[in-house]
Design a protein around this motif. Structure first.
Motif, short mmCIF file in Angstrom:
data_model
loop_
_atom_site.label_atom_id
_atom_site.label_comp_id
_atom_site.label_asym_id
_atom_site.label_seq_id
_atom_site.Cartn_x
_atom_site.Cartn_y
_atom_site.Cartn_z
N TRP A 139 0.81 -1.22 0.00
CA TRP A 139 0.00 0.00 0.00
C TRP A 139 0.84 1.27 0.00
O TRP A 139 0.36 2.34 -0.37
N SER A 153 2.32 -5.14 -4.05
CA SER A 153 1.37 -4.29 -4.77
C SER A 153 0.69 -5.07 -5.89
O SER A 153 -0.52 -4.97 -6.10
N HIS A 156 -1.82 -7.47 -4.43
CA HIS A 156 -3.01 -6.73 -4.02
C HIS A 156 -3.93 -6.47 -5.22
O HIS A 156 -5.13 -6.78 -5.19
N SER A 238 -0.62 4.23 6.00
CA SER A 238 -0.94 4.12 4.57
C SER A 238 -1.92 5.21 4.15
O SER A 238 -1.86 5.74 3.04
#
Length: 263
Positions: A139, A153, A156, A238
């Motif tokens: 994040w 990333s 995700h 974040s």
């Protein structure tokens, strides 16, 4: 033989994977996967008599393909596919060799994708929940972990999209975003050249134990959550990165100052 549904756990010989095996053993039959088969059998043999063990190098697409064939041949009723195995590095981007980035990406991103896709017909039939152990590094940027941040990333984005596509077919996804957990992943971090990193790691927030973290994951599974942020401090970090990125970068650079040394 057992009538319990199956939980598949990668990276099960240590850290979060081993703790998940402990906490799920009473409710599931375990399919436990790790590169280190002797350690897997040693530490997990006492957990459940109904466990199956699979040796697999998740950095190898060929090894994963064989693993997929072996699991498919058993036609298990898969309740949980837990993509837990991972590696990291602690080295500045400018001194990190390409093969280090590629290895981190293979284990942390391509392996979960390949394993999930290879088992997908079984997952659809069983209405499986896929649990991915990601990281808050997916994040927000973290100094000396550019390759790791990139892999998490990618994980995700892929599985957030995968969830949207697969929910109508009954396959669910839980994304877990821990921060700093006391597991061997950091103790075994790669250096920029691919060896072992020996310098102490920089951290923020509270260091969590595997037992505490897995307890939160199991609760999230039972609740039917789609995302879990176990550590609220890094979750708010974040948010800070998204709302005020320049301030986040200044604060991180100060906290991680020792990482600027070329170890």
């Amino acid at each position: 033989m057992t009538d319990k549904r199956v939980a598949i756990i990668t990276g099960a010989a240590s850290g979060l994977g081993l703790e998940m095996a402990r906490q799920l053993a009473s409710s599931h039959q375990l399919y436990l996967i790790d590169l280190d088969l002797p350690r897997l059998e040693q530490y997990c043999g006492e957990i459940s008599a109904n466990s199956r063990y699979f040796a697999c190098d998740l950095a190898s697409s060929q090894a994963i393909e064989q693993l997929i064939q072996d699991i498919n041949a058993l036609t298990p009723d898969i309740a949980l596919l837990i993509n837990n195995a991972g590696i990291t590095h602690r080295s500045l981007a400018k001194i990190t060799k390409q093969q280090v980035i590629e290895k981190v990406m293979r284990v942390d991103y391509f392996a979960p994708v390949q394993l999930t896709q290879g088992l997908l017909p079984l997952l659809i039939d069983a209405q499986t929940k896929v649990v991915n152990i990601s990281s808050m590094a997916g994040w927000m940027p973290v100094i000396a972990r550019a390759g790791y941040c990139a892999a998490k990333s990618a994980l995700h984005q892929y599985f957030e999209t995968f969830r949207a596509e697969m929910t109508p077919q009954g396959v669910k996804v839980l994304m877990v975003y821990p921060s700093f957990v006391d597991t061997p992943i950091e103790q075994n971090a790669l250096s920029g050249s691919g060896g072992s990193t020996r310098h102490a790691r920089s951290t923020v927030g509270k260091m969590r134990s595997s037992h505490w973290t897995v307890a939160q994951i199991v609760k999230a599974i039972n609740r039917g959550d789609e995302r879990l942020f176990p550590d609220k401090f890094t979750y708010f970090s974040s948010l800070l990165y998204r709302l005020w990125p320049s301030l986040y970068i200044r604060m991180m650079s100060k906290r991680f100052a020792s990482e600027f040394e070329e170890h």
